[in-house]
Design a protein around this motif. Structure first.
Motif, mmCIF file in Angstrom:
data_model
loop_
_atom_site.group_PDB
_atom_site.id
_atom_site.type_symbol
_atom_site.label_atom_id
_atom_site.label_comp_id
_atom_site.label_asym_id
_atom_site.label_seq_id
_atom_site.Cartn_x
_atom_site.Cartn_y
_atom_site.Cartn_z
ATOM 1 N N ALA A 1 0.833 -1.207 0.000
ATOM 2 C CA ALA A 1 0.000 0.000 0.000
ATOM 3 C C ALA A 1 0.870 1.261 0.000
ATOM 4 N N ALA A 2 1.943 1.253 0.785
ATOM 5 C CA ALA A 2 2.844 2.414 0.825
ATOM 6 C C ALA A 2 3.507 2.627 -0.533
ATOM 7 N N CYS A 3 3.898 1.538 -1.184
ATOM 8 C CA CYS A 3 4.509 1.660 -2.516
ATOM 9 C C CYS A 3 3.498 2.173 -3.537
ATOM 10 N N GLU A 4 2.284 1.684 -3.470
ATOM 11 C CA GLU A 4 1.259 2.166 -4.400
ATOM 12 C C GLU A 4 0.966 3.642 -4.170
ATOM 13 N N THR A 5 0.950 4.076 -2.911
ATOM 14 C CA THR A 5 0.754 5.491 -2.600
ATOM 15 C C THR A 5 1.909 6.319 -3.142
ATOM 16 N N GLY A 6 3.129 5.879 -2.916
ATOM 17 C CA GLY A 6 4.305 6.584 -3.418
ATOM 18 C C GLY A 6 4.317 6.693 -4.927
ATOM 19 N N LEU A 7 3.882 5.644 -5.586
ATOM 20 C CA LEU A 7 3.784 5.652 -7.040
ATOM 21 C C LEU A 7 2.759 6.688 -7.494
ATOM 22 N N ALA A 8 1.596 6.689 -6.860
ATOM 23 C CA ALA A 8 0.528 7.636 -7.206
ATOM 24 C C ALA A 8 0.942 9.076 -6.932
ATOM 25 N N GLU A 9 1.703 9.295 -5.850
ATOM 26 C CA GLU A 9 2.124 10.652 -5.488
ATOM 27 C C GLU A 9 3.364 11.112 -6.252
ATOM 28 N N GLY A 10 4.043 10.189 -6.931
ATOM 29 C CA GLY A 10 5.174 10.557 -7.765
ATOM 30 C C GLY A 10 6.535 10.563 -7.095
ATOM 31 N N TRP A 11 6.646 10.176 -5.835
ATOM 32 C CA TRP A 11 7.955 10.143 -5.178
ATOM 33 C C TRP A 11 8.591 8.760 -5.232
ATOM 34 N N LEU A 12 7.875 7.804 -5.759
ATOM 35 C CA LEU A 12 8.401 6.454 -5.929
ATOM 36 C C LEU A 12 8.531 6.188 -7.426
ATOM 37 N N CYS A 13 9.632 5.577 -7.825
ATOM 38 C CA CYS A 13 9.872 5.255 -9.248
ATOM 39 C C CYS A 13 9.776 6.520 -10.102
ATOM 40 N N ASP A 14 10.507 7.538 -9.700
ATOM 41 C CA ASP A 14 10.431 8.841 -10.377
ATOM 42 C C ASP A 14 11.391 8.983 -11.558
ATOM 43 N N ARG A 15 12.069 7.907 -11.917
ATOM 44 C CA ARG A 15 12.958 7.902 -13.088
ATOM 45 C C ARG A 15 12.497 6.799 -14.031
ATOM 46 N N GLU A 16 12.932 6.906 -15.284
ATOM 47 C CA GLU A 16 12.591 5.864 -16.242
ATOM 48 C C GLU A 16 13.732 5.656 -17.207
ATOM 49 N N GLY A 17 13.978 4.393 -17.531
ATOM 50 C CA GLY A 17 15.005 4.039 -18.498
ATOM 51 C C GLY A 17 14.771 2.637 -19.009
ATOM 52 N N GLY A 18 14.848 2.464 -20.305
ATOM 53 C CA GLY A 18 14.704 1.140 -20.896
ATOM 54 C C GLY A 18 13.371 0.484 -20.618
ATOM 55 N N GLY A 19 12.318 1.285 -20.435
ATOM 56 C CA GLY A 19 10.994 0.727 -20.176
ATOM 57 C C GLY A 19 10.743 0.368 -18.723
ATOM 58 N N ILE A 20 11.653 0.743 -17.838
ATOM 59 C CA ILE A 20 11.525 0.446 -16.411
ATOM 60 C C ILE A 20 11.489 1.752 -15.635
ATOM 61 N N ARG A 21 10.501 1.889 -14.765
ATOM 62 C CA ARG A 21 10.470 3.029 -13.850
ATOM 63 C C ARG A 21 11.182 2.580 -12.573
ATOM 64 N N TYR A 22 11.980 3.475 -12.003
ATOM 65 C CA TYR A 22 12.799 3.071 -10.863
ATOM 66 C C TYR A 22 13.170 4.283 -10.016
ATOM 67 N N GLY A 23 13.770 4.026 -8.878
ATOM 68 C CA GLY A 23 14.312 5.091 -8.041
ATOM 69 C C GLY A 23 14.839 4.556 -6.727
#
Length: 159
Positions: free
Chosen positions: A51-73
């Motif tokens: 749930a915390a990861c899903e919230t972070g993803l929705a808020e934009g502070w999780l996986c805020d970079r992208e490369g090669g088709g993968i979002r990460y951080g």
């Protein structure tokens, strides 16, 4: 404090409670089994972390970079509060990431988001990679978030 800052701090505190339980333990099959028994898919800890990861993803502070088709951080660098572990999260859909070595091991929390997503063939839950192991992290059968705990933040990408 903004809701985003609050969520990030709560996530860090939840990770710190987990790393306190595993600090100093060998990264091996016994730890893999223990994590899946004590904190595996469906457990309160798993649900809280997902749930915390899903919230972070929705808020934009999780996986805020992208490369090669993968979002990460990298969310948190290793420090004493996290018992020397760094925390990274990736968002992958039916893709293989870059090959790398885990000099001190790696602990992965696999959180399927779509389909019957598997990470390196494993379903929802934990995967512990021992020191010196290497892989090309691969998500198949859907989309998953994968949280990585790296001792001392060590990872070596290969060419």
């Amino acid at each position: 404090m903004s809701p985003t800052e609050f969520h990030a701090q709560a996530f860090r505190a939840r990770i710190a409670r987990l790393t306190a339980e595993i600090a100093g333990r060998p990264l091996d099959a016994a730890l893999d089994a223990w994590l899946n028994t004590e904190h595996g898919a469906g457990s309160p800890a798993y649900r809280e972390l997902k749930a915390a990861c899903e919230t972070g993803l929705a808020e934009g502070w999780l996986c805020d970079r992208e490369g090669g088709g993968i979002r990460y951080g990298r969310i948190f660098r290793p420090d004493d509060e996290l018992h020397g572990f760094s925390v990274d999260v990736v968002d992958m859909r039916d893709i293989a990431g870059p090959h790398h070595v885990h000099p001190e091991g790696e602990i992965d929390l696999i959180m399927p988001l779509e389909g019957d997503a598997r990470f390196d063939g494993r379903p929802a839950g934990w995967l512990v990679c021992p020191p010196g192991s290497a892989h090309r992290p691969t998500v198949t059968q859907g989309r998953a978030l994968v949280l990585y705990l790296l001792p001392a933040g060590r990872i070596e990408f290969t060419r």
